[in-house]
Design an enzyme around this catalytic site. Structure first.
Site, PDB file in Angstrom:
ATOM      1  N   ASP A   1      -1.595  -5.340   0.226  1.00 51.17           N
ATOM      2  CA  ASP A   1      -1.057  -5.848  -1.042  1.00 51.17           C
ATOM      3  C   ASP A   1       0.273  -5.194  -1.419  1.00 51.17           C
ATOM      4  O   ASP A   1       1.042  -5.762  -2.176  1.00 51.17           O
ATOM      5  CB  ASP A   1      -2.062  -5.587  -2.163  1.00 51.17           C
ATOM      6  CG  ASP A   1      -3.161  -6.634  -2.177  1.00 51.17           C
ATOM      7  OD1 ASP A   1      -2.824  -7.827  -2.094  1.00 51.17           O
ATOM      8  OD2 ASP A   1      -4.350  -6.263  -2.260  1.00 51.17           O
TER       9      ASP A   1
ATOM     10  N   LYS B   1      12.169   8.988  11.618  1.00 48.16           N
ATOM     11  CA  LYS B   1      10.858   9.574  11.305  1.00 48.16           C
ATOM     12  C   LYS B   1      11.019  10.608  10.177  1.00 48.16           C
ATOM     13  O   LYS B   1      11.911  11.465  10.252  1.00 48.16           O
ATOM     14  CB  LYS B   1      10.314  10.241  12.569  1.00 48.16           C
ATOM     15  CG  LYS B   1       8.940  10.785  12.395  1.00 48.16           C
ATOM     16  CD  LYS B   1       8.445  11.448  13.675  1.00 48.16           C
ATOM     17  CE  LYS B   1       7.213  12.255  13.353  1.00 48.16           C
ATOM     18  NZ  LYS B   1       7.023  13.381  14.229  1.00 48.16           N
TER      19      LYS B   1
ATOM     20  N   ASN C   1      -5.030  -0.800   6.496  1.00 49.55           N
ATOM     21  CA  ASN C   1      -6.402  -0.735   5.987  1.00 49.55           C
ATOM     22  C   ASN C   1      -7.381  -0.725   7.164  1.00 49.55           C
ATOM     23  O   ASN C   1      -6.967  -0.796   8.309  1.00 49.55           O
ATOM     24  CB  ASN C   1      -6.668  -1.885   5.013  1.00 49.55           C
ATOM     25  CG  ASN C   1      -6.482  -3.237   5.674  1.00 49.55           C
ATOM     26  OD1 ASN C   1      -7.208  -3.595   6.588  1.00 49.55           O
ATOM     27  ND2 ASN C   1      -5.460  -3.978   5.230  1.00 49.55           N
TER      28      ASN C   1
ATOM     29  N   LYS D   1      -6.567 -18.718  -7.020  1.00 53.23           N
ATOM     30  CA  LYS D   1      -5.908 -19.076  -5.756  1.00 53.23           C
ATOM     31  C   LYS D   1      -6.171 -20.528  -5.370  1.00 53.23           C
ATOM     32  O   LYS D   1      -5.814 -20.945  -4.270  1.00 53.23           O
ATOM     33  CB  LYS D   1      -6.360 -18.114  -4.647  1.00 53.23           C
ATOM     34  CG  LYS D   1      -6.128 -16.634  -5.010  1.00 53.23           C
ATOM     35  CD  LYS D   1      -6.271 -15.693  -3.831  1.00 53.23           C
ATOM     36  CE  LYS D   1      -6.212 -14.237  -4.301  1.00 53.23           C
ATOM     37  NZ  LYS D   1      -5.894 -13.296  -3.230  1.00 53.23           N
TER      38      LYS D   1
ATOM     39  N   ILE E   1      -0.515 -14.419  -0.028  1.00 54.25           N
ATOM     40  CA  ILE E   1      -0.420 -15.545   0.922  1.00 54.25           C
ATOM     41  C   ILE E   1      -1.341 -16.683   0.494  1.00 54.25           C
ATOM     42  O   ILE E   1      -0.945 -17.846   0.422  1.00 54.25           O
ATOM     43  CB  ILE E   1      -0.795 -15.081   2.359  1.00 54.25           C
ATOM     44  CG1 ILE E   1       0.088 -13.913   2.782  1.00 54.25           C
ATOM     45  CG2 ILE E   1      -0.702 -16.229   3.344  1.00 54.25           C
ATOM     46  CD1 ILE E   1      -0.347 -13.237   4.082  1.00 54.25           C
TER      47      ILE E   1
ATOM     48  N   PRO F   1       3.754 -10.514  -1.407  1.00 51.51           N
ATOM     49  CA  PRO F   1       3.347 -11.858  -1.835  1.00 51.51           C
ATOM     50  C   PRO F   1       1.863 -12.089  -1.570  1.00 51.51           C
ATOM     51  O   PRO F   1       1.311 -11.499  -0.636  1.00 51.51           O
ATOM     52  CB  PRO F   1       4.197 -12.786  -0.956  1.00 51.51           C
ATOM     53  CG  PRO F   1       4.676 -11.949   0.170  1.00 51.51           C
ATOM     54  CD  PRO F   1       4.710 -10.536  -0.302  1.00 51.51           C
TER      55      PRO F   1
ATOM     56  N   LYS G   1     -11.040 -15.194  -8.202  1.00 53.09           N
ATOM     57  CA  LYS G   1     -10.118 -15.467  -7.091  1.00 53.09           C
ATOM     58  C   LYS G   1     -10.168 -16.943  -6.694  1.00 53.09           C
ATOM     59  O   LYS G   1      -9.155 -17.519  -6.298  1.00 53.09           O
ATOM     60  CB  LYS G   1     -10.438 -14.574  -5.888  1.00 53.09           C
ATOM     61  CG  LYS G   1      -9.987 -13.129  -6.119  1.00 53.09           C
ATOM     62  CD  LYS G   1     -10.375 -12.176  -4.999  1.00 53.09           C
ATOM     63  CE  LYS G   1     -10.097 -10.738  -5.437  1.00 53.09           C
ATOM     64  NZ  LYS G   1     -10.593  -9.739  -4.495  1.00 53.09           N
TER      65      LYS G   1
HETATM   66  N1  CTP Z   1      -4.907 -12.332   0.299  1.00 56.57           N
HETATM   67  C1  CTP Z   1      -3.697 -12.872   0.661  1.00 56.57           C
HETATM   68  N2  CTP Z   1      -2.549 -12.211   0.351  1.00 56.57           N
HETATM   69  C2  CTP Z   1      -2.584 -11.030  -0.316  1.00 56.57           C
HETATM   70  C3  CTP Z   1      -3.819 -10.478  -0.680  1.00 56.57           C
HETATM   71  C4  CTP Z   1      -4.966 -11.157  -0.347  1.00 56.57           C
HETATM   72  O1  CTP Z   1      -3.665 -13.941   1.267  1.00 56.57           O
HETATM   73  N3  CTP Z   1      -1.466 -10.408  -0.596  1.00 56.57           N
HETATM   74  C5  CTP Z   1      -6.130 -13.087   0.628  1.00 56.57           C
HETATM   75  C6  CTP Z   1      -7.076 -12.372   1.568  1.00 56.57           C
HETATM   76  O2  CTP Z   1      -6.840 -12.762   2.911  1.00 56.57           O
HETATM   77  C7  CTP Z   1      -8.440 -12.873   1.087  1.00 56.57           C
HETATM   78  C8  CTP Z   1      -8.234 -13.117  -0.394  1.00 56.57           C
HETATM   79  O3  CTP Z   1      -6.831 -13.261  -0.572  1.00 56.57           O
HETATM   80  O4  CTP Z   1      -8.798 -14.103   1.667  1.00 56.57           O
HETATM   81  C9  CTP Z   1      -8.727 -12.032  -1.292  1.00 56.57           C
HETATM   82  O5  CTP Z   1      -8.275 -10.782  -0.846  1.00 56.57           O
HETATM   83  P1  CTP Z   1      -8.718  -9.457  -1.599  1.00 56.57           P
HETATM   84  O6  CTP Z   1      -8.088  -8.306  -0.899  1.00 56.57           O
HETATM   85  O7  CTP Z   1     -10.203  -9.444  -1.798  1.00 56.57           O
HETATM   86  O8  CTP Z   1      -8.115  -9.650  -3.037  1.00 56.57           O
HETATM   87  P2  CTP Z   1      -6.696  -9.576  -3.653  1.00 56.57           P
HETATM   88  O9  CTP Z   1      -6.239 -10.958  -3.931  1.00 56.57           O
HETATM   89  O10 CTP Z   1      -5.801  -8.722  -2.858  1.00 56.57           O
HETATM   90  O11 CTP Z   1      -7.026  -8.898  -5.056  1.00 56.57           O
HETATM   91  P3  CTP Z   1      -7.503  -7.398  -5.355  1.00 56.57           P
HETATM   92  O12 CTP Z   1      -7.060  -6.553  -4.187  1.00 56.57           O
HETATM   93  O13 CTP Z   1      -6.764  -7.091  -6.621  1.00 56.57           O
HETATM   94  O14 CTP Z   1      -8.984  -7.447  -5.513  1.00 56.57           O
END
Ligand code: CTP
Length: 401
Positions: free
Chosen positions: A279, A289, A210, A343, A309, A307, A339
């Site tokens: 994600d 490759k 990303n 979380k 985190i 997962p 969230k």
């Molecule tokens: N995060 C994480 N692990 C993941 C995805 C996100 O620890 N697999 C944490 C990010 O570091 C951030 C928070 O969760 O602090 C929210 O991340 P965000 O990308 O906004 O949301 P997601 O939980 O991934 O949900 P979505 O993409 O569906 O909006």
């Protein structure tokens, strides 16, 4: 940290003295008040006049200079400083300090100074590594004097090795950290910060990632360090230089970031999860490759969910104050509030990454802080350093409640 601090800079006769001219200038630019004491040998390299001009105060060299409040009254100068820095510190001044000798103005003021003392040894490698110098340094350390390790590299005498005076920015970072560890409001706290984006490999040369640069997380780490916290920075790949004095754990994938966080988590007081975590990950990673594909057929990459985190950490929460980030492109407050609940967070920093001046790869951010009780605080467009600083203010306020 340096703003308003009174710093006595003791300058001895080493070739690295030229860096100290710049150092005094930079300390003043950061708001410190500086008075310079030089040895007679140092004054052979650089005129005291130069230090007087740069520091804005008369530069003291001899016990027997014209009477004024600071030259003859060495006790007054010793008592004036909040901090005493000796740079460059020659083997000679270190030996004198270790023995408690007071045979010139600098060694006399040093012996009388009640404030913390930092020495920056700079000399030829042989002199530095000599058992006498090392033993003297150990004596000084045992007495609570802080020794900044010299840098290694090419020395003025043509040899290469340890003994170089570190660069001015490094000395300033050392002073800031020294003061932060003594006075910062986050001293004694362990902070885990995650930053930048994680990457999931597709084949040996390609990945899914990303646009996160790591700027927000690195700003949080830097600000926490400047407030005296012990910071572990778990970072995905980033072009940025980590702030000095952070414990840096570089990772690439979400699984690696999860493992690093889980290892650190039991001991930390505060977690700030600024990383943009991937994600999804490709279900299988090609060994070789992947070659060009048939344009008619296209290519499909099956992805698995990674997962979460932060959710994992939220589920195990004990003493930790847990801060998440929410990167959204729509329904900012609603999604961020969900969230917080899902979380088990103590706070979330929500930003609409589609706004100009906010989100990925910018130096500024526009954020809202949300708390479990439903309160929201909206900040205007600010630098990421400023956002980080206000964020840490709020963390410290909320932790007290
Ligand atoms: N995060 C994480 N692990 C993941 C995805 C996100 O620890 N697999 C944490 C990010 O570091 C951030 C928070 O969760 O602090 C929210 O991340 P965000 O990308 O906004 O949301 P997601 O939980 O991934 O949900 P979505 O993409 O569906 O909006």
């Amino acid at each position: 940290m340096l703003n308003g601090k009174k710093i006595v800079v003791g300058v001895t006769g080493g070739i690295a003295i030229y860096k100290v001219v710049d150092l005094v200038s930079k300390l003043r630019k950061q708001g410190a008040e500086v008075r310079v004491v030089m040895t007679e040998h140092a004054a052979k390299f650089v005129s005291p006049l130069l230090f007087a001009e740069i520091s804005g105060h008369k530069c003291a060299v001899s016990m027997w200079d014209g009477r004024d409040e600071f030259t003859v009254e060495h006790i007054a100068l010793a008592n004036w400083g909040d901090l005493f820095l000796v740079a460059p510190a020659t083997a000679n001044i270190l030996a004198k300090m270790a023995c408690g000798l007071a045979d010139d103005l600098l060694s006399t003021v040093l012996l009388a100074a009640p404030c913390p003392i930092i020495v920056c040894p700079a000399m030829n490698t042989g002199m530095y590594e000599n058992a006498a110098t090392q033993e003297n340094l150990n004596v000084l350390r045992r007495r609570g004097i802080s020794v900044m390790e010299p840098a290694s590299g090419e020395l003025a005498c043509g040899t290469s090795g340890a003994g170089r005076l570190p660069e001015v920015t490094e000395i300033i970072a050392y002073l800031e950290r020294f003061l932060a560890k003594r006075e910062g409001d986050m001293r004694g706290l362990k902070v885990l910060v995650t930053a930048a984006g994680t990457r999931e490999p597709i084949d040996p040369v390609r990945f899914v990632g990303n646009r996160s640069s790591g700027k927000m997380g690195y700003s949080v780490a830097r600000q926490a360090l400047l407030r005296g916290a012990d910071v572990t920075l778990v970072t995905g790949p980033s072009a940025l230089t980590p702030p000095p004095y952070a414990k840096v754990i570089p990772v690439e994938t979400t699984k690696q970031m999860l493992d690093a966080c889980l290892k650190e988590y039991p001991d930390v007081d505060i977690v700030i999860k600024a990383a943009a975590v991937a994600d999804f990950k490709p279900r299988s990673v090609a060994d070789q490759k992947i070659k060009k594909i048939n344009p008619e057929e296209g290519m499909t990459i099956a992805m698995d969910q990674n997962p979460d985190i932060l959710k994992t950490l939220g589920g195990m929460k004990k003493q930790q104050f847990l801060v998440g980030f929410a990167a959204e492109t729509q329904n900012l407050l609603e999604n961020a509030a969900n969230k917080v609940k899902k979380k088990n967070l103590d706070m979330i920093v929500a930003n609409d990454v589609s706004l100009k001046g906010a989100g990925f790869n910018t130096d500024t951010n526009i954020v809202k802080f949300l708390y479990p009780d439903g309160t929201v605080e909206a900040l205007e467009l600010l630098s990421k350093d400023m956002v980080a600083s206000i964020l840490l203010d709020r963390v410290m306020e909320k932790r007290k409640k």
